[in-house]
Design a protein around this motif. Structure first.
Motif, PDB file in Angstrom:
ATOM      1  N   LYS A  66       0.778  -1.243  -0.050  1.00 26.85           N
ATOM      2  CA  LYS A  66       0.027   0.106   0.192  1.00 26.85           C
ATOM      3  C   LYS A  66       0.833   1.240   0.146  1.00 26.85           C
ATOM      4  O   LYS A  66       0.634   2.057  -0.804  1.00 26.85           O
ATOM      5  CB  LYS A  66      -0.896   0.003   1.285  1.00 26.85           C
ATOM      6  N   VAL A  78      -6.415   0.743  -3.247  1.00 26.05           N
ATOM      7  CA  VAL A  78      -5.248   0.079  -2.414  1.00 26.05           C
ATOM      8  C   VAL A  78      -5.990  -0.413  -1.263  1.00 26.05           C
ATOM      9  O   VAL A  78      -6.792   0.193  -0.681  1.00 26.05           O
ATOM     10  CB  VAL A  78      -3.951   0.801  -2.005  1.00 26.05           C
ATOM     11  N   GLN A  79      -5.394  -1.642  -0.763  1.00 28.37           N
ATOM     12  CA  GLN A  79      -5.951  -2.132   0.554  1.00 28.37           C
ATOM     13  C   GLN A  79      -4.525  -2.237   1.344  1.00 28.37           C
ATOM     14  O   GLN A  79      -3.293  -2.580   0.744  1.00 28.37           O
ATOM     15  CB  GLN A  79      -6.423  -3.357   0.842  1.00 28.37           C
TER      16      GLN A  79
END
Length: 483
Positions: free
Chosen positions: A338, A363-364
């Protein structure tokens, strides 16, 4: 190879066992034949005694002759009770004394004859003699059921063939097990070499190999060392060449960039370049002795050329550093994907904005184990390609996260999606090759971006795949990591 060698060795060991079994059968038969010969000689000696046992003709009609068994004959019949018998017949074949089942054709001569008679499940050896007795010319016969040759013929399967077949089968299983165990180190060596990565050229442990295979292992290690030295020399050459190119190219690019800015700021679109050999200062009127005058368009072309050359040197260096053998001394680290994606978004935001692209982020918080600088290089190549080939007004999206696998645990992934021309399905394998570009591709490039990304993905035991965007056009590059 090893399976065929095992089968050949097994065949070569079982075949002599079969031959020995047949030799044993033949010797057993010869032993039985010799014992039967001795029995025949015994019967021949007893026949005259049986003939002498007939002492006188019958006293009355329809009565048998007078018989008094000689002691040898009586002893023989007593010892073989149930497996012996005798008969006394006239020359017409009529039974006068003894057992009716002891019969034979009447001999035409006075020479003793032998034949076999089956009675009560026993095969008897019968000796027949026609000769003079106390009651005249009669035919005497003596039967022996203990003849080993007859027993051998009857019990051939149960007592001879079956034990030998069982012995051969048991020996074959034992040999197969022993050969398999003996060949296991060779099979393990073959599997270890077969499943090796093309980049794994480390030597094989000779001490763990059988003595007979150690010359082969030594030769393989020598070959591995030669190939490794050659590959190392090539990699070192690429790295050294890239390093040597980077410094002068960086200086040249900086100088050209300065010239380009000066050319754009000047009123007439021309710039003065000093003659480096003569090193003379510019004149007050904007001209100098020995000066080389270049137009803005020429300086732009020179700047683009230096940028491409500098990028090529940088990519060659990245390709060299992505070699798995050069990473052995560098321990892997925990990389925050990320944070990496956010950093790349900041780095590429200006080029994307200057081209009119919408550079987005989805994103994660996920992590992988690997080399951060290599993963940054991987993602940089993918984003750079997307920005380069996406037309103005397009969209480029960077993603990372975790998704459920089809038949396994969740996998961490990184994606770069654009809505550019994409890559035809027939070309998706070839674009992974170094210096290959799809025919008809618009724009400038070296053909190394995807090759470097694929190489870095393999180093991290990840898979890089090319696909089509969700809207049915563009390119979707996905890198899936194994946890």
């Amino acid at each position: 190879m090893t399976s065929d060698l095992r089968n050949r060795l097994l065949f070569m060991l079982v075949l002599p066992l079969c031959a020995l079994a047949f030799v044993g059968v033949w010797l057993d038969y010869r032993s039985a034949d010799e014992a039967a010969g001795r029995h025949d000689q015994r019967l021949l000696r007893l026949l005259p005694a049986l003939a002498d046992s007939v002492l006188a003709p019958p006293i009355r009609d329809n009565e048998p002759p007078l018989l008094l068994l000689a002691p040898p004959v009586e002893e023989f019949l007593r010892q073989n009770a149930g497996f012996a018998g005798f008969s006394v017949r006239d020359v017409g074949g009529n039974l006068l004394l003894g057992d009716d089942w002891v019969h034979s054709a009447v001999p035409t001569t006075q020479a003793p004859e032998f034949h076999s008679v089956e009675f009560g499940g026993v095969t008897y050896r019968v000796a027949v003699l026609r000769g003079r007795t106390g009651a005249g010319e009669l035919v005497v016969a003596l039967a022996d059921g203990s003849d080993p040759r007859q027993q051998w013929a009857q019990q051939l399967f149960l007592r001879v063939l079956l034990p030998n077949l069982v012995l051969v089968a048991a020996a074959a299983l034992a040999i197969h097990w022993a050969v398999r165990r003996a060949f296991k180190p060779l099979v393990d060596l073959a599997e270890a070499v077969e499943h090796r990565s093309p980049r794994d050229l480390s030597p094989i442990d000779e001490a763990s190999s059988p003595t007979e295979v150690r010359p082969l292992v030594h030769s393989l290690n020598r070959l591995f060392a030669l190939v490794n030295a050659q590959a190392e020399g090539q990699r070192r050459f690429v790295a050294d060449a890239a390093h040597q190119l980077r410094t002068p190219l960086a200086g040249l690019q900086a100088q050209v960039e300065a010239w380009a800015m000066m050319a754009k700021a000047a009123a007439p679109p021309r710039v003065l370049l000093p003659d480096f050999d003569r090193k003379q200062a510019l004149a007050q009127d904007g001209k100098a002795q020995g000066a080389i005058v270049l137009g803005v368009d020429q300086i732009e072309k020179l700047r683009n050329a230096t940028r491409r050359t500098s990028q090529l040197a940088h990519q060659l260096l990245a390709l060299s550093r992505a070699d798995a053998r050069s990473l052995d001394a560098q321990p892997p680290q925990r990389v925050d994907l990320k944070d990496l994606c956010e950093t790349l978004l900041e780095n590429f935001l200006d080029p994307a904005t200057g081209k009119g692209l919408d550079l987005g982020l989805d994103v994660q918080p996920v992590h992988v184990t690997g080399h951060g600088w290599l993963l940054r290089e991987l993602l940089s190549n993918l984003v750079d390609n997307a920005i380069k080939y996406t037309p103005p007004g397009g969209i480029v999206t960077i993603r990372c996260g975790m998704r459920q696998g089809r038949a396994g645990p969740p996998r961490v992934y990184v994606e770069v999606e654009d809505d550019g021309p994409g890559v035809p399905e027939t070309e998706r394998v070839r674009v992974m090759q170094r210096f290959y570009r799809v025919p008809g591709t618009v724009g400038e490039g070296t053909g190394l971006g995807l090759a470097i990304a694929d190489e870095i993905a393999r180093v991290h035991r990840a898979s890089l795949t090319l696909g089509t965007g969700p809207q049915g056009h563009g390119l979707l590059v996905t890198v899936v990591f194994r946890l």
